[in-house]
Design a protein around this motif. Structure first.
Motif, mmCIF file in Angstrom:
data_model
loop_
_atom_site.group_PDB
_atom_site.id
_atom_site.type_symbol
_atom_site.label_atom_id
_atom_site.label_comp_id
_atom_site.label_asym_id
_atom_site.label_seq_id
_atom_site.Cartn_x
_atom_site.Cartn_y
_atom_site.Cartn_z
ATOM 1 N N GLY A 82 64.520 20.695 42.326
ATOM 2 C CA GLY A 82 63.193 20.563 43.217
ATOM 3 C C GLY A 82 61.993 20.988 42.576
ATOM 4 N N ALA A 83 62.241 21.453 41.273
ATOM 5 C CA ALA A 83 61.021 21.691 40.571
ATOM 6 C C ALA A 83 60.435 20.561 39.726
ATOM 7 N N ASN A 84 61.311 19.730 39.201
ATOM 8 C CA ASN A 84 60.923 18.592 38.576
ATOM 9 C C ASN A 84 61.164 17.150 39.146
ATOM 10 N N VAL A 85 61.810 17.012 40.377
ATOM 11 C CA VAL A 85 62.306 15.784 40.835
ATOM 12 C C VAL A 85 61.076 14.933 40.882
ATOM 13 N N ARG A 86 59.813 15.423 41.556
ATOM 14 C CA ARG A 86 58.741 14.300 41.701
ATOM 15 C C ARG A 86 58.170 13.988 40.374
ATOM 16 N N GLU A 87 58.082 14.688 39.215
ATOM 17 C CA GLU A 87 57.919 14.041 37.987
ATOM 18 C C GLU A 87 58.807 13.165 37.428
ATOM 19 N N TYR A 88 60.137 13.462 37.594
ATOM 20 C CA TYR A 88 60.937 12.492 36.974
ATOM 21 C C TYR A 88 61.021 11.286 38.029
ATOM 22 N N TYR A 89 60.956 11.403 39.136
ATOM 23 C CA TYR A 89 61.112 10.028 39.822
ATOM 24 C C TYR A 89 59.793 9.287 39.586
ATOM 25 N N PHE A 90 58.780 9.890 39.677
ATOM 26 C CA PHE A 90 57.476 8.927 39.497
ATOM 27 C C PHE A 90 57.357 8.467 37.831
ATOM 28 N N GLN A 91 58.205 8.894 36.955
ATOM 29 C CA GLN A 91 58.374 8.240 35.704
ATOM 30 C C GLN A 91 59.340 7.153 35.861
ATOM 31 N N ALA A 92 60.175 7.275 36.819
ATOM 32 C CA ALA A 92 61.158 5.962 36.869
ATOM 33 C C ALA A 92 60.226 4.998 37.675
ATOM 34 N N VAL A 93 59.448 5.259 38.579
ATOM 35 C CA VAL A 93 58.633 4.481 39.293
ATOM 36 C C VAL A 93 57.728 3.465 38.372
ATOM 37 N N SER A 94 57.108 4.542 37.382
ATOM 38 C CA SER A 94 56.124 3.778 36.278
ATOM 39 C C SER A 94 56.914 3.064 35.343
ATOM 40 N N ASN A 95 57.885 3.354 34.857
ATOM 41 C CA ASN A 95 58.738 2.528 33.770
ATOM 42 C C ASN A 95 59.911 1.669 34.302
ATOM 43 N N SER A 96 60.130 1.507 35.627
ATOM 44 C CA SER A 96 61.287 0.800 35.889
ATOM 45 C C SER A 96 61.186 0.022 37.204
ATOM 46 N N SER A 97 59.895 -0.011 37.658
ATOM 47 C CA SER A 97 59.746 -0.923 38.830
ATOM 48 C C SER A 97 59.315 -2.306 38.522
ATOM 49 N N TRP A 98 59.269 -2.730 37.405
ATOM 50 C CA TRP A 98 58.919 -3.885 36.784
ATOM 51 C C TRP A 98 60.301 -4.861 36.997
ATOM 52 N N ALA A 99 61.569 -3.737 37.064
ATOM 53 C CA ALA A 99 62.731 -4.715 37.010
ATOM 54 C C ALA A 99 63.393 -5.207 38.460
ATOM 55 N N ASN A 100 64.178 -6.042 38.430
ATOM 56 C CA ASN A 100 64.843 -6.323 39.768
ATOM 57 C C ASN A 100 65.446 -5.011 40.650
ATOM 58 N N GLU A 101 65.803 -4.175 39.651
ATOM 59 C CA GLU A 101 66.239 -2.890 40.283
ATOM 60 C C GLU A 101 66.015 -1.770 39.348
ATOM 61 N N GLY A 102 65.431 -0.540 39.857
ATOM 62 C CA GLY A 102 65.379 0.517 39.080
ATOM 63 C C GLY A 102 65.863 1.816 39.510
ATOM 64 N N TYR A 103 66.595 2.566 38.405
ATOM 65 C CA TYR A 103 67.050 3.692 38.940
ATOM 66 C C TYR A 103 66.766 5.201 38.269
ATOM 67 N N LEU A 104 66.749 6.214 39.011
ATOM 68 C CA LEU A 104 66.827 7.656 38.415
ATOM 69 C C LEU A 104 68.220 7.869 38.198
ATOM 70 N N VAL A 105 68.594 8.383 36.920
ATOM 71 C CA VAL A 105 70.103 8.635 36.782
ATOM 72 C C VAL A 105 70.313 10.150 36.265
ATOM 73 N N SER A 106 71.058 10.807 36.816
ATOM 74 C CA SER A 106 71.397 11.938 36.193
ATOM 75 C C SER A 106 73.004 12.465 36.536
ATOM 76 N N PRO A 107 73.526 13.595 35.739
ATOM 77 C CA PRO A 107 74.859 13.835 36.345
ATOM 78 C C PRO A 107 74.643 15.156 37.453
ATOM 79 N N LYS A 108 73.497 15.679 37.563
ATOM 80 C CA LYS A 108 73.396 16.625 38.449
ATOM 81 C C LYS A 108 71.942 16.558 39.245
ATOM 82 N N PHE A 109 72.071 16.793 40.539
ATOM 83 C CA PHE A 109 70.961 16.967 41.288
ATOM 84 C C PHE A 109 71.080 18.188 42.404
ATOM 85 N N SER A 110 70.256 18.820 42.397
ATOM 86 C CA SER A 110 70.039 19.911 43.461
ATOM 87 C C SER A 110 69.879 19.613 44.874
ATOM 88 N N ASP A 111 70.391 20.157 45.810
ATOM 89 C CA ASP A 111 70.250 20.128 47.100
ATOM 90 C C ASP A 111 68.722 19.593 47.503
#
Length: 290
Positions: free
Chosen positions: A162-191
């Protein structure tokens, strides 16, 4: 016993019917579960007798248990240790069937403070049409102006909270939105992170993938990516500042011209299940999911 011997014995006795273990290599899943239980529970009934061999703690094996060696690594190093798992998943999953390449941020011409976080994807992947289409179909698609390739972009993180989710997500928006599909990937997500990601996904369209460190082929797309047209302007900028990305685009172009995969050895290697397990054991990355 090795996990393979355990599973063979379980099949003979019919014990496999009492488990939820499925998949092409169930003994690998069994090994992963035993290993995780040993690592996370000091009172585990299992002990590691030797590499790849396990026993019950109540028996005397006349050996000293292998000490757990803690290694200090940087965030980037730990994240890159996850790359081979995603490469394997993307290569085998029907949604992707992609050839994947790590984009080395250090190979870039830097463009301002923290540019690597906000401009460069961690991995990129391409699904090429000749993997599953007839050449006549490819020609027809080109003549009709239909996209015949799909490019994916991935932002890798070790742990999304919950503490880092917005920073990480908007990093993915910034560096992956150019593609046909962009994803944030991790082995662990808090509720809490998953709650926020559901809302962010609805607004911005970057998908979410959870890596399964026990059985990488059971990884899943938690939230789908919005399908986009390629952003040629951003692609051109990445080509100019990063030689890995430039190589990636060059391989795609030459592969389309050659009607076959060109420069295959420049993509990240797809490890076998055995090689993946060895990689997980060596890097001790399974602890990230605990």
């Amino acid at each position: 016993m090795t996990p393979g011997a355990m599973w063979e014995y379980a099949l003979k006795k019919g014990y496999d019917k009492d488990t939820s273990i499925r998949g092409k290599t169930p003994w690998k899943t069994l090994q992963a579960q035993i290993y995780t239980q040993i690592q996370s529970n000091e009172g585990s009934i299992f002990v590691k007798v030797s590499p790849g061999v396990f026993g019950l703690r109540c028996f005397d094996y006349s050996i000293a248990e292998e000490p757990v060696v803690k290694t200090k690594t940087s965030d980037n190093a730990s994240e890159r240790e996850l790359h081979p798992l995603l490469v394997s998943y993307v290569n085998s999953d029907p949604h992707f069937l992609g050839h994947t390449m790590t984009i080395q941020h250090e190979n870039s011409v830097k463009k301002g403070k923290n540019a690597e976080k906000w401009m460069h994807p961690d991995l990129v992947s391409v699904h090429l049409p000749f993997d599953d289409l007839d050449q006549n179909t490819i020609s027809l698609a080109k003549n009709a102006g239909i996209e015949t390739i799909t490019i994916f972009s991935f932002e890798m993180k070790k742990d999304v909270t919950g503490a880092n989710v917005r920073e990480y997500y908007f990093q993915a928006v910034s560096n992956s939105s150019w593609a046909n599909e962009g994803y944030l990937v991790s082995p662990k997500f808090s509720d809490e992170a998953l709650k926020q990601l559901s809302k962010l996904n609805a607004s911005f369209g970057i998908g979410v993938i959870k890596l399964n460190l026990d059985d990488i082929h059971q990884s899943e797309i938690l939230l789908p990516s919005r399908e986009n047209d390629l952003d040629v302007t951003m692609i051109d900028e990445l080509v100019r500042i990063n030689k890995d990305f430039s190589t990636f685009v060059s391989i795609i172009n030459k592969s389309m011209d050659a009607k076959g995969l060109f420069g295959e050895n420049k993509f990240d290697k797809v490890l076998s299940d055995e090689e993946l397990e060895q990689h997980i054991e060596k890097t001790k990355i399974r602890k990230l999911a605990i």
